[in-house]
Design a protein around this motif. Structure first.
Motif, PDB file in Angstrom:
ATOM      1  N   ARG A 198       0.836  -1.211   0.000  1.00 28.50           N
ATOM      2  CA  ARG A 198       0.000   0.000   0.000  1.00 28.50           C
ATOM      3  C   ARG A 198       0.867   1.256   0.000  1.00 28.50           C
ATOM      4  O   ARG A 198       0.568   2.231  -0.683  1.00 28.50           O
ATOM      5  N   TRP A 199       1.963   1.238   0.746  1.00 28.27           N
ATOM      6  CA  TRP A 199       2.887   2.371   0.798  1.00 28.27           C
ATOM      7  C   TRP A 199       3.427   2.650  -0.608  1.00 28.27           C
ATOM      8  O   TRP A 199       3.491   3.791  -1.047  1.00 28.27           O
ATOM      9  N   GLN A 200       3.804   1.595  -1.331  1.00 22.41           N
ATOM     10  CA  GLN A 200       4.313   1.764  -2.695  1.00 22.41           C
ATOM     11  C   GLN A 200       3.229   2.308  -3.623  1.00 22.41           C
ATOM     12  O   GLN A 200       3.480   3.256  -4.382  1.00 22.41           O
ATOM     13  N   VAL A 201       2.051   1.723  -3.589  1.00 20.27           N
ATOM     14  CA  VAL A 201       0.956   2.143  -4.472  1.00 20.27           C
ATOM     15  C   VAL A 201       0.627   3.618  -4.246  1.00 20.27           C
ATOM     16  O   VAL A 201       0.417   4.374  -5.201  1.00 20.27           O
ATOM     17  N   GLU A 202       0.591   4.043  -2.986  1.00 20.20           N
ATOM     18  CA  GLU A 202       0.290   5.451  -2.673  1.00 20.20           C
ATOM     19  C   GLU A 202       1.316   6.403  -3.270  1.00 20.20           C
ATOM     20  O   GLU A 202       1.032   7.582  -3.462  1.00 20.20           O
ATOM     21  N   ARG A 203       2.504   5.906  -3.576  1.00 13.65           N
ATOM     22  CA  ARG A 203       3.573   6.735  -4.134  1.00 13.65           C
ATOM     23  C   ARG A 203       3.798   6.471  -5.616  1.00 13.65           C
ATOM     24  O   ARG A 203       4.798   6.867  -6.183  1.00 13.65           O
TER      25      ARG A 203
END
Length: 108
Positions: A36-41
């Motif tokens: 999720r952290w990657q997708v948000e960025r």
């Protein structure tokens, strides 16, 4: 276990091999949080839900999966898989890191 940044300054990191089905839920939670952290960025490398408990159960049988905690009984700081060979046929080791929050420790 849940990640609380207040432990970060005071507790030394502890490392242990994930060895039981009891660790599976935490491993999936950590991996999904990193995805999720990657997708948000805008990073499209990992997707939430991509790896489930069956994936980590196989990795527990076939290889090494490690957990890092803040202190021996503290909250999770991260997790990683150690691969002694590369599934794609290349040489070397692959160490995916599962940071739990921005700025969390990512062990290499």
């Amino acid at each position: 276990m849940k990640n609380t940044s207040s432990h970060a300054a005071s507790a030394p990191l502890s490392f242990r091999r994930a060895e039981s089905d009891g660790d599976l839920t935490e491993l999936v939670r950590l991996r999904d949080a990193a995805a999720r952290w990657q997708v948000e960025r805008g990073v499209e490398q990992w997707q939430p839900g991509e790896l489930d408990e069956d994936h980590f159960r196989r990795r527990l049988r076939e290889g090494e999966v490690w957990l890092a905690t803040l202190g021996p009984d503290g909250p999770s700081a991260g997790a990683w898989e150690l691969w002694w060979d590369d599934e794609g046929g290349g040489a070397g080791q692959r160490l995916p890191k599962f940071p739990t929050t921005p700025g969390a420790l990512a062990v290499t």
